[in-house]
Scaffold this motif. Structure first.
Motif, PDB file in Angstrom:
ATOM      1  N   GLY A  10     -11.120  16.565  82.164  1.00 54.74           N
ATOM      2  CA  GLY A  10     -12.406  16.033  81.750  1.00 54.74           C
ATOM      3  C   GLY A  10     -13.407  17.086  81.310  1.00 54.74           C
ATOM      4  N   LYS A  11     -13.052  18.354  81.439  1.00 55.54           N
ATOM      5  CA  LYS A  11     -13.939  19.434  81.016  1.00 55.54           C
ATOM      6  C   LYS A  11     -13.195  20.277  79.980  1.00 55.54           C
ATOM      7  N   PRO A  12     -13.841  20.586  78.871  1.00 57.25           N
ATOM      8  CA  PRO A  12     -13.155  21.353  77.825  1.00 57.25           C
ATOM      9  C   PRO A  12     -12.970  22.818  78.216  1.00 57.25           C
ATOM     10  N   GLY A  13     -11.947  23.432  77.669  1.00 55.31           N
ATOM     11  CA  GLY A  13     -11.736  24.861  77.862  1.00 55.31           C
ATOM     12  C   GLY A  13     -10.998  25.218  79.127  1.00 55.31           C
ATOM     13  N   LEU A  14     -11.035  26.499  79.446  1.00 49.21           N
ATOM     14  CA  LEU A  14     -10.399  27.051  80.632  1.00 49.21           C
ATOM     15  C   LEU A  14     -11.443  27.750  81.487  1.00 49.21           C
ATOM     16  N   LEU A  30     -14.358  30.507  80.480  1.00 44.40           N
ATOM     17  CA  LEU A  30     -13.920  31.693  79.747  1.00 44.40           C
ATOM     18  C   LEU A  30     -14.625  31.806  78.406  1.00 44.40           C
ATOM     19  N   GLN A  31     -15.141  30.692  77.895  1.00 46.87           N
ATOM     20  CA  GLN A  31     -15.784  30.718  76.587  1.00 46.87           C
ATOM     21  C   GLN A  31     -17.283  30.967  76.683  1.00 46.87           C
ATOM     22  N   THR A  32     -17.971  30.224  77.559  1.00 53.29           N
ATOM     23  CA  THR A  32     -19.428  30.311  77.608  1.00 53.29           C
ATOM     24  C   THR A  32     -19.946  31.194  78.736  1.00 53.29           C
ATOM     25  N   LYS A  33     -19.074  31.568  79.667  1.00 52.75           N
ATOM     26  CA  LYS A  33     -19.428  32.360  80.855  1.00 52.75           C
ATOM     27  C   LYS A  33     -20.357  31.600  81.810  1.00 52.75           C
ATOM     28  N   GLN A  34     -20.525  30.303  81.590  1.00 52.47           N
ATOM     29  CA  GLN A  34     -21.356  29.468  82.462  1.00 52.47           C
ATOM     30  C   GLN A  34     -20.591  29.178  83.753  1.00 52.47           C
ATOM     31  N   ARG A  35     -21.284  29.289  84.875  1.00 53.61           N
ATOM     32  CA  ARG A  35     -20.684  29.014  86.179  1.00 53.61           C
ATOM     33  C   ARG A  35     -21.017  27.591  86.613  1.00 53.61           C
ATOM     34  N   ILE A  36     -19.994  26.883  87.097  1.00 52.47           N
ATOM     35  CA  ILE A  36     -20.189  25.515  87.549  1.00 52.47           C
ATOM     36  C   ILE A  36     -19.379  25.255  88.814  1.00 52.47           C
ATOM     37  N   PRO A  37     -19.821  24.290  89.639  1.00 52.82           N
ATOM     38  CA  PRO A  37     -19.013  23.901  90.795  1.00 52.82           C
ATOM     39  C   PRO A  37     -17.997  22.830  90.387  1.00 52.82           C
ATOM     40  N   ILE A  38     -16.832  22.890  90.989  1.00 51.37           N
ATOM     41  CA  ILE A  38     -15.807  21.877  90.787  1.00 51.37           C
ATOM     42  C   ILE A  38     -15.635  21.162  92.128  1.00 51.37           C
ATOM     43  N   LEU A  39     -15.798  19.867  92.110  1.00 54.65           N
ATOM     44  CA  LEU A  39     -15.756  19.058  93.317  1.00 54.65           C
ATOM     45  C   LEU A  39     -14.335  18.560  93.603  1.00 54.65           C
ATOM     46  N   PRO A  40     -14.079  18.112  94.836  1.00 49.25           N
ATOM     47  CA  PRO A  40     -12.726  17.645  95.190  1.00 49.25           C
ATOM     48  C   PRO A  40     -12.218  16.493  94.327  1.00 49.25           C
ATOM     49  N   THR A 114      -4.203  26.137  71.826  1.00 47.36           N
ATOM     50  CA  THR A 114      -5.645  26.212  72.063  1.00 47.36           C
ATOM     51  C   THR A 114      -5.930  27.097  73.275  1.00 47.36           C
ATOM     52  N   TRP A 115      -5.159  26.910  74.344  1.00 46.77           N
ATOM     53  CA  TRP A 115      -5.323  27.754  75.533  1.00 46.77           C
ATOM     54  C   TRP A 115      -5.061  29.213  75.190  1.00 46.77           C
ATOM     55  N   TYR A 116      -4.035  29.466  74.380  1.00 50.55           N
ATOM     56  CA  TYR A 116      -3.747  30.840  73.969  1.00 50.55           C
ATOM     57  C   TYR A 116      -4.951  31.437  73.243  1.00 50.55           C
ATOM     58  N   ASN A 117      -5.556  30.663  72.339  1.00 48.80           N
ATOM     59  CA  ASN A 117      -6.735  31.144  71.611  1.00 48.80           C
ATOM     60  C   ASN A 117      -7.875  31.458  72.569  1.00 48.80           C
ATOM     61  N   ILE A 118      -8.101  30.606  73.559  1.00 50.56           N
ATOM     62  CA  ILE A 118      -9.165  30.828  74.537  1.00 50.56           C
ATOM     63  C   ILE A 118      -8.885  32.086  75.359  1.00 50.56           C
ATOM     64  N   LEU A 119      -7.646  32.218  75.844  1.00 47.71           N
ATOM     65  CA  LEU A 119      -7.278  33.383  76.663  1.00 47.71           C
ATOM     66  C   LEU A 119      -7.396  34.676  75.869  1.00 47.71           C
ATOM     67  N   SER A 120      -6.872  34.695  74.654  1.00 49.37           N
ATOM     68  CA  SER A 120      -6.944  35.925  73.857  1.00 49.37           C
ATOM     69  C   SER A 120      -8.386  36.228  73.464  1.00 49.37           C
ATOM     70  N   GLY A 121      -9.182  35.191  73.221  1.00 46.61           N
ATOM     71  CA  GLY A 121     -10.599  35.387  72.919  1.00 46.61           C
ATOM     72  C   GLY A 121     -11.374  35.968  74.093  1.00 46.61           C
ATOM     73  N   ALA A 122     -10.904  35.675  75.305  1.00 44.61           N
ATOM     74  CA  ALA A 122     -11.541  36.201  76.514  1.00 44.61           C
ATOM     75  C   ALA A 122     -10.957  37.561  76.913  1.00 44.61           C
ATOM     76  N   GLY A 123     -10.033  38.080  76.111  1.00 46.77           N
ATOM     77  CA  GLY A 123      -9.446  39.388  76.402  1.00 46.77           C
ATOM     78  C   GLY A 123      -8.306  39.352  77.397  1.00 46.77           C
ATOM     79  N   ILE A 124      -7.788  38.169  77.690  1.00 45.64           N
ATOM     80  CA  ILE A 124      -6.675  38.038  78.628  1.00 45.64           C
ATOM     81  C   ILE A 124      -5.391  37.992  77.819  1.00 45.64           C
ATOM     82  N   THR A 125      -4.638  39.085  77.867  1.00 40.10           N
ATOM     83  CA  THR A 125      -3.392  39.159  77.113  1.00 40.10           C
ATOM     84  C   THR A 125      -2.214  39.565  77.991  1.00 40.10           C
TER      85      THR A 125
END
Length: 135
Positions: A10-14, A30-40, A114-125
């Motif tokens: 229900g939430k976009p991105g990684l 990984l895209q916006t660097k925004q911190r959020i809580p994830i509930l149970p 799409t996940w690969y693009n997000i990870l590589s964009g965040a410098g995770i290779t």
């Protein structure tokens, strides 16, 4: 590395897992660097727990991402590729020739790229699993 990268339904991105409380996870996009809580009630999956279906045995997502990285030489997939279903399947067949064509849907391939693009964009290779780092 992939154990701390999460997909939240229900939430976009990684998201990167930052901390874990009694009833919440604190994650950072990984895209916006925004911190959020994830509930149970939120459905969370670690990328380290995902595998892809093949004709013989399932293959870990980390191995698939490694192959994608080698195929792409570290570059992201263009948007045009992500919009064409036939191109997605053809490209994925080059990366993982033995993938199960009945159980791996085009939407799964698009999500992977799409996940690969997000990870590589965040410098995770580095997609190596932690257990293999002991060798």
């Amino acid at each position: 590395m992939l154990k701390t990268i999460l997909s939240v339904s229900g939430k976009p991105g990684l998201y990167r897992l930052l901390s874990q409380g009694k009833n919440t996870l604190i994650v950072e996009s990984l895209q916006t660097k925004q911190r959020i809580p994830i509930l149970p009630k939120d459905r969370v999956v670690s990328l380290g727990d995902i595998s892809m279906f093949t004709d013989t045995e399932d293959i870990a997502l980390s191995e698939v991402l490694k192959r994608v990285h080698e195929k792409q030489n570290g570059t992201a997939f263009p948007d045009e590729v992500l919009k064409d279903n036939e191109t997605l399947r053809t490209l994925f067949a080059e990366i993982l020739p033995s993938y199960d064509r009945e159980r791996v849907y085009t939407s799964d391939i698009k999500k992977l790229f799409t996940w690969y693009n997000i990870l590589s964009g965040a410098g995770i290779t580095n997609f190596e699993e932690e257990a293999t780092a002991d060798n």
